[in-house]
Write a protein that holds these residues in place. Structure first.
Motif, PDB file in Angstrom:
ATOM      1  N   PHE A 124       4.851 -12.494   4.911  1.00 30.34           N
ATOM      2  CA  PHE A 124       4.605 -12.223   3.215  1.00 30.34           C
ATOM      3  C   PHE A 124       4.949 -11.670   2.517  1.00 30.34           C
ATOM      4  O   PHE A 124       3.933 -10.964   2.501  1.00 30.34           O
ATOM      5  CB  PHE A 124       3.334 -13.516   3.375  1.00 30.34           C
TER       6      PHE A 124
ATOM      7  N   SER B  27       1.208  -4.586   2.630  1.00 27.97           N
ATOM      8  CA  SER B  27       2.542  -3.694   3.028  1.00 27.97           C
ATOM      9  C   SER B  27       4.079  -3.526   4.465  1.00 27.97           C
ATOM     10  O   SER B  27       4.648  -3.271   5.318  1.00 27.97           O
ATOM     11  CB  SER B  27       1.760  -2.554   3.239  1.00 27.97           C
TER      12      SER B  27
ATOM     13  N   ILE C 158      -3.333  -4.460   2.068  1.00 24.96           N
ATOM     14  CA  ILE C 158      -2.031  -4.624   0.592  1.00 24.96           C
ATOM     15  C   ILE C 158      -2.153  -3.865  -0.107  1.00 24.96           C
ATOM     16  O   ILE C 158      -2.976  -3.148  -0.921  1.00 24.96           O
ATOM     17  CB  ILE C 158      -2.844  -6.044   0.222  1.00 24.96           C
ATOM     18  N   GLY C 159      -1.011  -3.936  -0.803  1.00 27.31           N
ATOM     19  CA  GLY C 159      -0.800  -3.084  -2.290  1.00 27.31           C
ATOM     20  C   GLY C 159      -0.783  -1.016  -2.131  1.00 27.31           C
ATOM     21  O   GLY C 159      -0.704  -0.989  -1.148  1.00 27.31           O
TER      22      GLY C 159
ATOM     23  N   GLU D 119      -6.873 -10.995  -4.072  1.00 30.19           N
ATOM     24  CA  GLU D 119      -6.894 -10.273  -5.518  1.00 30.19           C
ATOM     25  C   GLU D 119      -7.567 -11.700  -5.999  1.00 30.19           C
ATOM     26  O   GLU D 119      -8.371 -11.451  -7.198  1.00 30.19           O
ATOM     27  CB  GLU D 119      -5.768 -10.116  -6.088  1.00 30.19           C
TER      28      GLU D 119
ATOM     29  N   LYS E  25       3.372 -11.562  -7.819  1.00 28.08           N
ATOM     30  CA  LYS E  25       2.188 -11.634  -8.569  1.00 28.08           C
ATOM     31  C   LYS E  25       2.490 -11.601 -10.313  1.00 28.08           C
ATOM     32  O   LYS E  25       2.804 -12.147 -10.249  1.00 28.08           O
ATOM     33  CB  LYS E  25       1.914 -10.030  -7.947  1.00 28.08           C
TER      34      LYS E  25
ATOM     35  N   HIS F  16      -5.344 -15.911  -2.261  1.00 26.04           N
ATOM     36  CA  HIS F  16      -4.918 -14.457  -2.041  1.00 26.04           C
ATOM     37  C   HIS F  16      -6.181 -13.125  -2.541  1.00 26.04           C
ATOM     38  O   HIS F  16      -7.165 -13.942  -3.337  1.00 26.04           O
ATOM     39  CB  HIS F  16      -3.825 -14.264  -2.773  1.00 26.04           C
TER      40      HIS F  16
ATOM     41  N   GLY G  89       5.218  -8.535  -0.702  1.00 28.94           N
ATOM     42  CA  GLY G  89       5.325  -8.136  -2.209  1.00 28.94           C
ATOM     43  C   GLY G  89       6.443  -7.014  -2.813  1.00 28.94           C
ATOM     44  O   GLY G  89       7.196  -7.844  -2.328  1.00 28.94           O
ATOM     45  N   ARG G  90       5.752  -5.632  -2.574  1.00 29.08           N
ATOM     46  CA  ARG G  90       6.749  -4.260  -3.509  1.00 29.08           C
ATOM     47  C   ARG G  90       7.742  -4.800  -2.589  1.00 29.08           C
ATOM     48  O   ARG G  90       8.220  -5.022  -3.853  1.00 29.08           O
ATOM     49  CB  ARG G  90       5.917  -3.681  -3.195  1.00 29.08           C
TER      50      ARG G  90
HETATM   51  P1  PGA Z   1       2.120  -5.755  -0.537  1.00 33.12           P
HETATM   52  O1  PGA Z   1       1.538  -7.437  -1.349  1.00 33.12           O
HETATM   53  O2  PGA Z   1       3.581  -6.277   0.049  1.00 33.12           O
HETATM   54  O3  PGA Z   1       2.759  -4.690  -2.370  1.00 33.12           O
HETATM   55  O4  PGA Z   1       1.541  -5.475   0.040  1.00 33.12           O
HETATM   56  C1  PGA Z   1       1.565  -7.876   0.279  1.00 33.12           C
HETATM   57  C2  PGA Z   1       0.582  -9.962  -0.660  1.00 33.12           C
HETATM   58  O5  PGA Z   1      -0.246  -8.880  -1.692  1.00 33.12           O
HETATM   59  O6  PGA Z   1       0.883 -10.388  -0.186  1.00 33.12           O
END
Ligand code: PGA
Length: 257
Positions: free
Chosen positions: A234, A215, A173-174, A98, A11, A96, A236-237
């Motif tokens: 896939f 997540s 997500i997030g 976002e 991101k 995505h 993120g954090r």
């Molecule tokens: P996240 O992000 O693993 O931090 O929830 C996932 C994403 O937006 O692809």
């Protein structure tokens, strides 16, 4: 046999020195990743070339987080598929949530970007997902099937082997996200696979790589990757630092053996 894909979009995170630190730490790990796993990293645009130069030799694919649908011209602030390719990208993340929520990405622009990516020889990684409202109303399947069908509208069957789809429920997500259970993740991806079979037939639909995102972390990766419709994760954090990514690779690597 399909490889298991596991990778991360950063991101809008990391400074230049953090990117260098990440690359220094991750390259010895990537060197040892088994051939059954396909790694990928999607940094912000300014760092794509540096990351590609660091990880290319280990077979890791590098991507960008967005492109413009047009090849060139008066599109201030945009970056074309050709430019992304020039700096070392092989993958383009498209649609995505976002970008859909904050930057007016629509199903139609997603489709135009998918075509631009494929026309330039890049792999579109198309993100689709239901919102919390759609889930509450019981229309998750309809929402994700609509997104998939419009994203891939007009594609020829020969292009499909380059397409990757990530099911990323918006509610998962997030920081505020509630991770999908393995059952929910499997259900979403099974639904997507059935839609692809409707569109392109069984053989072609099976070639498309399907990822789960939202997540994903070290505690749920093994259960998620064990689901039959999930070809990869896939993240993120949980994969933004090299240790986290390395741990996920080892969890998924164990699953492969
Ligand atoms: P996240 O992000 O693993 O931090 O929830 C996932 C994403 O937006 O692809």
């Amino acid at each position: 046999m399909k490889k298991i894909w596991i990778g991360s979009s950063w991101k809008m995170n990391k400074t230049s020195s953090e990117v260098t630190t990440f690359c220094d730490a991750i390259t010895p790990i990537l060197e040892q990743v088994p051939g059954t796993i396909q790694t990928f990293l999607i940094p912000p645009f300014p760092y794509v070339r540096e990351v590609a130069e660091a990880v290319d030799r280990y077979g890791t694919c590098v991507g960008v987080q967005n492109i413009c649908w047009a090849a060139q011209g008066a599109f201030t602030g945009e970056i074309s598929a050709g430019m992304a390719k020039d700096i070392g990208a092989l993958i383009v993340e498209i649609g995505h949530s976002e970008r859909r929520q904050m930057f007016n990405e629509t199903d139609e622009t997603v489709n135009r970007k998918v075509r631009a990516a494929l026309g330039t020889g890049l792999k579109p990684l198309v993100c689709v997902g239901d919102t919390a409202e759609e889930k509450r109303w019981g229309v998750s399947a309809e929402a994700i099937v609509r997104q998939v069908k419009i994203a891939l509208f007009g594609l020829s069957k020969d292009e499909l082997h380059n397409v990757i789809i990530a099911y990323e429920p918006v509610w998962a997500i997030g920081e505020q996200g509630v991770p999908a259970s393995p059952y929910e993740a499997e259900n979403g991806l099974y639904t997507i696979r059935q839609a692809l079979i409707d569109m392109f037939g069984e053989d072609k639909a099976q070639q498309i790589i399907l990822l789960y995102g939202g997540s994903v972390h070290q505690d749920n990766a093994a259960e998620l990757i064990a689901q039959p419709s999930i070809d990869g994760l896939f993240v993120g954090r949980a994969a933004w630092d090299a240790e986290g990514y390395a741990e996920l690779l080892s969890i998924v690597g164990c699953y492969c053996e």
